[in-house]
Structures are given as structure tokens and as C-alpha cells.
Design a protein around this motif. Structure first.
Motif, PDB file in Angstrom:
ATOM      1  N   SER A 131       0.834  -1.205   0.000  1.00 14.22           N
ATOM      2  CA  SER A 131       0.000   0.000   0.000  1.00 14.22           C
ATOM      3  C   SER A 131       0.865   1.249   0.000  1.00 14.22           C
ATOM      4  CB  SER A 131      -0.916   0.014   1.223  1.00 14.22           C
ATOM      5  OG  SER A 131      -1.751  -1.123   1.235  1.00 14.22           O
ATOM      6  N   THR A 132       0.369   2.293  -0.648  1.00 19.85           N
ATOM      7  CA  THR A 132       1.146   3.530  -0.766  1.00 19.85           C
ATOM      8  C   THR A 132       1.487   4.118   0.591  1.00 19.85           C
ATOM      9  OG1 THR A 132       0.113   4.034  -2.901  1.00 19.85           O
ATOM     10  CG2 THR A 132       1.153   5.852  -1.737  1.00 19.85           C
ATOM     11  N   TRP A 133       0.539   4.086   1.532  1.00 16.56           N
ATOM     12  CA  TRP A 133       0.788   4.703   2.841  1.00 16.56           C
ATOM     13  C   TRP A 133       1.881   3.937   3.596  1.00 16.56           C
ATOM     14  CZ3 TRP A 133       0.451   2.404   7.586  1.00 16.56           C
ATOM     15  CH2 TRP A 133      -0.262   1.199   7.664  1.00 16.56           C
ATOM     16  N   VAL A 134       1.942   2.623   3.407  1.00 21.95           N
ATOM     17  CA  VAL A 134       2.988   1.824   4.056  1.00 21.95           C
ATOM     18  C   VAL A 134       4.350   2.180   3.470  1.00 21.95           C
ATOM     19  CG1 VAL A 134       3.875  -0.507   4.437  1.00 21.95           C
ATOM     20  CG2 VAL A 134       1.414  -0.073   4.576  1.00 21.95           C
ATOM     21  N   CYS A 136       5.213   4.995   1.951  1.00 24.00           N
ATOM     22  CA  CYS A 136       5.570   6.366   2.339  1.00 24.00           C
ATOM     23  C   CYS A 136       6.057   6.422   3.786  1.00 24.00           C
ATOM     24  CB  CYS A 136       4.371   7.291   2.156  1.00 24.00           C
ATOM     25  SG  CYS A 136       3.912   7.577   0.429  1.00 24.00           S
ATOM     26  N   ALA A 137       5.394   5.673   4.681  1.00 28.09           N
ATOM     27  CA  ALA A 137       5.786   5.662   6.088  1.00 28.09           C
ATOM     28  C   ALA A 137       7.184   5.063   6.261  1.00 28.09           C
ATOM     29  CB  ALA A 137       4.769   4.875   6.913  1.00 28.09           C
ATOM     30  N   SER A 139       9.570   4.904   3.933  1.00 31.38           N
ATOM     31  CA  SER A 139      10.533   5.827   3.319  1.00 31.38           C
ATOM     32  C   SER A 139      10.866   6.970   4.276  1.00 31.38           C
ATOM     33  CB  SER A 139       9.968   6.386   2.012  1.00 31.38           C
ATOM     34  OG  SER A 139       9.704   5.370   1.091  1.00 31.38           O
ATOM     35  N   THR A 242       6.620   5.044  -6.300  1.00 32.81           N
ATOM     36  CA  THR A 242       5.388   5.705  -5.876  1.00 32.81           C
ATOM     37  C   THR A 242       4.953   6.759  -6.885  1.00 32.81           C
ATOM     38  OG1 THR A 242       5.942   5.341  -3.539  1.00 32.81           O
ATOM     39  CG2 THR A 242       4.283   7.015  -4.024  1.00 32.81           C
TER      40      THR A 242
END
Length: 263
Positions: A131-134, A136-137, A139, A242
Motif C-alpha cells: 500500500s502507498t501509505w505503508v 511512504c511511512a 521511506s 510511488t
């Protein structure tokens, strides 16, 4: 062997920007110009190279935007790390800010340039991307650990374990001469990190920057530094992936034509 040769040639074409930087470091180390400082000259070479990459359509404007993001991220990290004494740029130049030459941002940008070029040349797609939020977190956690490790516990090994857990099912698909191969994304992180560590040794040999233990003479950069580059590669890859996802350029992972193509 033909597949391996063509793979290597495409990799070489993707490394134009890093090669230009290494050549400029080597040439300016041997040839000294009295009219311009070495760091200033390298910055000019980097700027001219970037313009030529766009003019010759070797890089698109979207890729230039990604490269600019890496330039700013890298420059911010350089300013902080040199302030903390992690390494230094001993030579004088007009284009230095708080002891950091502006060309240093292009060393990070060259990694982004390679990734963008390789992504396009090998028609890279990803399977089982988290998932994108995972992403981003993770990173953000990796990047900010480069800052906080001077004051609190260094979480790099925790972050590495988290990376393996998050990406244990993720694979990279790449194409060479219409034949598709796959590789675990974690393995690609390690390989890129290793080659950047090799490049770092070359760069410090030509005085691109200097670690404290290299003040009296050049020494091989410790293998432990590879873990730092590995984490930085992970951040770089996740940013590019991303942005590709946001742009809607990530396609459904293809099926392999034969099991023999799997690494």
C-alpha cells in the motif's frame, strides 16, 4: 550470453549521468585550472549534462522533476551530515553553502537518473507492491533515521527487517529483447546498494568528499557504509515507484514466458 550482453549495454546507457560525474571527478583531480575552482567546474559540468539529457530526449521532463526532488533531498542530507562531522568537502569553491558544494546534490540525482532510465529501458513493472501509505511511512522512517541517529538509537537494522517483511512478496519484472525476467525487489536493493558502495570508493579516491579517517590519506570505505547506501537506495526506489504509481504508469505485472527466466 547475448541477453546478458544486451542487459549490460542497457544498464550502461542508464548510467550516463553517474559516468559523467565520475569522469569529471577524475579529470579535475588530474588537471587543475587556475581560473575556476574544482567544485565549481564540476557543478557546471553537471548542469550542462542535465540540459543535454533533456535536449537530446534521453530524459523526459517528468524524470527531471523526479531528479530535482532527489537533488533537494540529497543536498539537505549533505548539509546536515557535514555539519555533524560525518564527512567533509575540504576544497574551496564559490558554490559552497555551509561547507557543502552544490554539485553534491547531483550525486544523489544521478542515482535517480539511473533508476528513471532503467525503469523505462527495461519496461519495469512491480508485482505485489504494498500500500502507498505503508511505502511512504517506511521511506520517511528510513530518511529521518539518517538525522536522528546522532541523538537517539540508530534504527537502521529495525528498518531493514521492516523492509524485508513489507516487501517479502514484491518482485520486479524487467524485459530484455522481448523476454521478461523477474527478481525479488529486496535483491535489487542489495545489488544497487553494493554498486553504489563501489562507486563511493571511487568517488572518495578522487576527493569528491572525505571521511574523517581519510584526512591523512585515502582508505577503502568500510563495508558497513554499504548498509547506509542500501537504505538510501530503498528510499530512492520507493520514491520513483510511488511517483510512477501516482502517474498511473505502473502496469499489471506480466506473466513470464518461461520459468527458466526467473532469477
Amino acid at each position: 550470453m547475448k541477453q546478458f550482453w544486451d542487459f549490460g549495454m542497457e544498464q550502461a546507457k542508464s548510467c550516463i549521468f553517474p559516468v559523467v560525474i565520475f569522469l569529471s571527478l577524475a579529470i579535475t583531480k588530474v588537471i587543475h585550472l587556475s581560473l575556476i575552482a574544482r567544485y565549481d567546474l564540476i557543478l557546471i559540468i553537471c548542469l550542462v549534462t542535465q540540459v543535454l539529457m533533456v535536449v537530446t530526449k534521453r530524459e523526459t521532463w517528468d524524470e527531471v522533476k523526479v531528479i530535482c526532488v532527489f537533488h533537494l533531498i540529497g543536498l539537505a542530507l549533505e548539509l546536515y551530515k557535514t555539519h555533524m562531522g560525518s564527512w567533509a568537502y575540504p576544497e574551496e569553491a564559490w558554490t559552497k553553502i555551509s561547507g557543502v558544494p552544490l554539485y553534491s546534490g547531483f550525486m544523489y540525482a544521478s542515482v535517480a537518473s539511473y533508476m528513471c532510465q532503467a525503469w523505462r529501458r527495461f519496461d519495469i513493472t512491480l508485482g505485489n507492491w504494498p500500500s502507498t501509505w505503508v511505502v511512504c511511512a517506511l521511506s520517511a522512517g528510513i530518511y529521518f533515521n539518517f538525522y536522528t541517529d546522532h541523538f537517539i538509537y540508530d534504527f537502521r537494522w529495525v528498518l531493514k527487517v521492516a523492509t524485508l517483511i513489507i516487501f517479502h512478496r514484491t518482485v520486479v519484472y524487467f524485459t530484455v529483447n522481448d523476454r521478461t525476467y523477474k527478481m525479488p525487489v529486496a535483491l535489487s536493493f542489495v545489488l544497487i546498494g553494493f554498486f553504489i558502495w563501489v562507486a563511493e570508493n571511487i568517488a572518495t579516491f578522487f576527493s569528491a568528499w572525505q571521511y574523517p579517517n581519510q584526512e591523512q590519506g585515502w582508505h577503502l570505505v568500510g563495508i558497513g557504509k554499504m548498509s547506509s547506501w542500501l537504505l538510501l537506495v530503498i528510499v530512492s526506489f520507493m520514491i520513483v515507484a510511488t511517483l510512477k504509481h501516482v502517474k498511473g504508469k505502473m502496469k499489471q505485472a506480466p506473466k513470464l514466458k518461461t520459468e527458466k527466466t526467473s532469477f
